[in-house]
Scaffold this active site. Structure first.
Site, short mmCIF file in Angstrom:
data_model
loop_
_atom_site.label_atom_id
_atom_site.label_comp_id
_atom_site.label_asym_id
_atom_site.label_seq_id
_atom_site.Cartn_x
_atom_site.Cartn_y
_atom_site.Cartn_z
N HIS A 14 4.68 -24.57 96.96
CA HIS A 14 5.42 -25.32 95.93
C HIS A 14 5.84 -26.71 96.40
CE1 HIS A 14 5.25 -21.42 94.31
NE2 HIS A 14 6.36 -20.93 94.81
N LYS A 73 -0.66 -17.21 95.12
CA LYS A 73 -0.31 -17.70 96.45
C LYS A 73 0.41 -16.59 97.21
CE LYS A 73 3.75 -18.83 97.47
NZ LYS A 73 5.01 -18.11 97.22
N ASP A 91 6.28 -19.43 102.74
CA ASP A 91 6.49 -18.96 101.38
C ASP A 91 6.65 -20.13 100.40
OD1 ASP A 91 7.08 -17.06 99.31
OD2 ASP A 91 9.21 -17.49 99.55
N LYS A 122 16.93 -20.05 101.02
CA LYS A 122 17.46 -18.97 100.18
C LYS A 122 18.94 -18.84 100.45
CE LYS A 122 13.28 -16.40 99.38
NZ LYS A 122 12.99 -16.84 98.02
N HIS A 158 2.67 -21.30 90.87
CA HIS A 158 3.27 -21.29 89.53
C HIS A 158 4.12 -22.53 89.26
CE1 HIS A 158 6.88 -19.61 91.51
NE2 HIS A 158 7.53 -19.95 90.43
C1 BG6 Z 1 7.79 -17.71 94.85
C2 BG6 Z 1 8.33 -17.38 96.21
O1 BG6 Z 1 6.51 -18.25 94.96
O2 BG6 Z 1 8.66 -18.67 94.24
C3 BG6 Z 1 9.75 -16.83 96.10
O3 BG6 Z 1 7.48 -16.40 96.81
C4 BG6 Z 1 10.63 -17.80 95.34
O4 BG6 Z 1 10.29 -16.58 97.38
C5 BG6 Z 1 9.98 -18.19 94.02
O5 BG6 Z 1 11.87 -17.15 95.08
C6 BG6 Z 1 10.77 -19.31 93.36
O6 BG6 Z 1 10.24 -19.56 92.08
P1 BG6 Z 1 11.14 -20.18 90.92
O7 BG6 Z 1 10.19 -20.37 89.79
O8 BG6 Z 1 12.22 -19.18 90.64
O9 BG6 Z 1 11.70 -21.47 91.45
#
Ligand code: BG6
Length: 479
Positions: A229, A137, A224, A325, A167
């Site tokens: 997600h 992504k 993003d 963030k 992911h």
């Molecule tokens: C990524 C984003 O897909 O996921 C990032 O591009 C983000 O900005 C990250 O920090 C968060 O993933 P996780 O697994 O740490 O919650």
């Protein structure tokens, strides 16, 4: 099982921090084919030995428990090629000697390079059956660019050999949402507008933008995190029960949710959404700098949007989607708030002061489930039947071996299981809704609200946050 991986973007952060360490774990657990091979590809003019020496300490750092034998064995399976992804000839040249094997190409590169890279892969023979393609992504940055990527690449490879990653779908705690919803009568019985007042989906990060400025300046929190997600989490929470766990039965149900999302219009942008950007503050007692995007970029690091799903089950139930963030803590949770009881019998507390029942699925950093009930047990002795909120914490057993998301996704792609990957129509439907939000923001000129690093976002976000974070935000303090 496919046995050859072309890893594009091999020197990038994602590959070095997550992808190679995941391969190391799979190798250590004996889950990769005997003659598994990785071709690492990136622009830098390394040779294989130099690349292996760069990767070795990164593997050690990411997997301190890994044995030297496993690290050595993985490094021996990797060779490195320098490639210019803007030039399809260069890409074709970099893969053609291995295409008699069963290959998977993994593009951990900016989506602006997907088309030229795939053109090269097609020229080099790496997209013909039975080869597979894994795409990180985001797929594009809006509907038009996503459509271009999907349809252009679709000329070279069939959908059933494309694996689009999000992911979050590889995380055990996220998959558990499907288990909890469809493995228990208890939840399904109340899972609709008759019992549910609202749903909050919060993905809060304490990390900042650090080190990803170029990507982030074009993307921002909405593109993003929400497009991928958070919308995937929303789908799992809101979808109808699939007829089976077959990949397409699950994906059919997810896409219906996305298509039922009501587009945001400019008229409601200020009521139904908020955007913010962090200024200097304090995270865990340490000073944190403000985010300063490059000139001309006005991206947000915080996004809150209230989504409405216009279907029979969810009509009238707001889904508050929030991410940011540099927030007070790292937490991902889904909070389901139920409606008040129909007829209130108790003098204390007064009906209006009763705390609604709440089911919280905490997905990160720890997994647990909390059930908020009203009970007289937490109050004084029997006399007046006085109710108090009682939080039942149902901790998920700890110490279980959980694969990190990318391990699971590699295995599924190598084995050809699509259930945890995003289908083309899901990507299209997700972007269609995100475009409506971003157009509404532009048309309404929704201002960027500042918030100090280490807090729960801008003041304007309070109503979008689940009750516990909201209480902290209203106090203006850190969690
Ligand atoms: C990524 C984003 O897909 O996921 C990032 O591009 C983000 O900005 C990250 O920090 C968060 O993933 P996780 O697994 O740490 O919650």
């Amino acid at each position: 099982m496919h046995d050859t991986l072309f890893l594009f973007g091999a020197t990038g952060d994602l590959a070095q921090r997550y992808l190679f360490p995941s391969l190391l774990r799979l190798l250590g657990d004996g889950l990769l084919p005997e003659d598994f091979k990785v071709r690492a590809l990136a622009l830098s003019p390394h040779d294989t030995d130099a690349f292996r020496e760069i990767l070795r300490p990164r593997l050690q750092q990411a997997m301190p428990m890994a044995s030297q034998d496993d690290i050595h064995s993985l490094l021996q399976r990797i060779d490195y090629r320098s490639v210019d992804l803007r030039n399809p000839e260069s890409v074709a040249e970099s893969v053609h000697d291995l295409v008699d094997r069963n290959c998977v190409s993994y593009l951990a590169i900016p989506p602006g390079l997907y088309i030229s890279t795939c053109e090269g892969l097609a020229k080099g023979g790496a997209l013909a059956a039975p080869h597979r393609l894994m795409l990180e992504k985001p797929i594009g940055s809006d509907s038009a660019s996503a459509e271009e990527i999907i349809s252009t690449i679709g000329q070279w490879i069939d959908e059933d050999r494309v694996f689009r990653l999000d992911h979050y779908l590889g995380k055990a705690a996220v998959q558990n949402l499907i288990a909890l919803r469809f493995g228990n009568t208890l939840l399904e019985a109340v899972w609709n507008r008759n019992y549910i007042e609202s749903v909050h989906i919060l993905v809060a990060e304490s990390e900042g933008v650090d080190g990803r400025d170029a990507y982030y300046a074009r993307s921002g929190a909405l593109r993003d995190m929400v497009q991928s997600h958070i919308l995937q989490l929303l789908c799992l929470v809101a979808m109808e029960p699939p007829a089976s766990l077959e990949a397409d039965r699950i994906r059919d149900e997810k896409v219906k949710v996305l298509r039922a999302l009501r587009p945001l219009d400019a008229k409601h942008a200020a009521r139904d959404s908020v955007r913010g950007r962090y200024t200097a503050g304090t995270i865990n007692g340490q000073p944190a700098q403000a985010y300063q995007p490059p000139e001309g970029s006005d991206v947000e690091t915080f996004a809150g949007v209230t989504a409405h799903i216009d279907n029979w089950r969810w009509s009238g139930v707001p889904f508050h989607l929030v991410t940011g963030k540099r927030l007070a803590e790292r937490t991902t949770r889904v909070v389901v708030t139920l409606k008040p009881v129909t007829h209130w019998l108790f003098e204390r507390p007064h009906r209006g002061n009763a705390t609604p029942n709440r089911i919280t699925f905490q997905l990160q950093p720890q997994e647990n489930i909390e059930l908020g009930l009203m009970s007289s047990l937490a109050g004084p002795e029997w006399g007046a039947l006085e109710l108090h909120p009682l939080e039942l914490e149902l901790s998920v057993p700890t110490g279980l071996h959980r694969r990190i998301a990318y391990e699971r996704l590699f295995l599924d792609a190598f084995n050809g299981n699509h259930a945890l990957f995003v289908r083309d129509d899901e990507v299209r439907a997700a972007w269609a809704w995100i475009d409506s939000v971003s157009d509404a923001w532009k048309e309404a000129k929704l201002p960027l609200q500042p918030y100090p690093a280490g807090q729960w976002g801008p003041e304007e976000a309070a109503g979008f946050l689940p009750a516990d974070a909201d209480a902290d935000a209203t106090r203006g303090g850190q969690a």
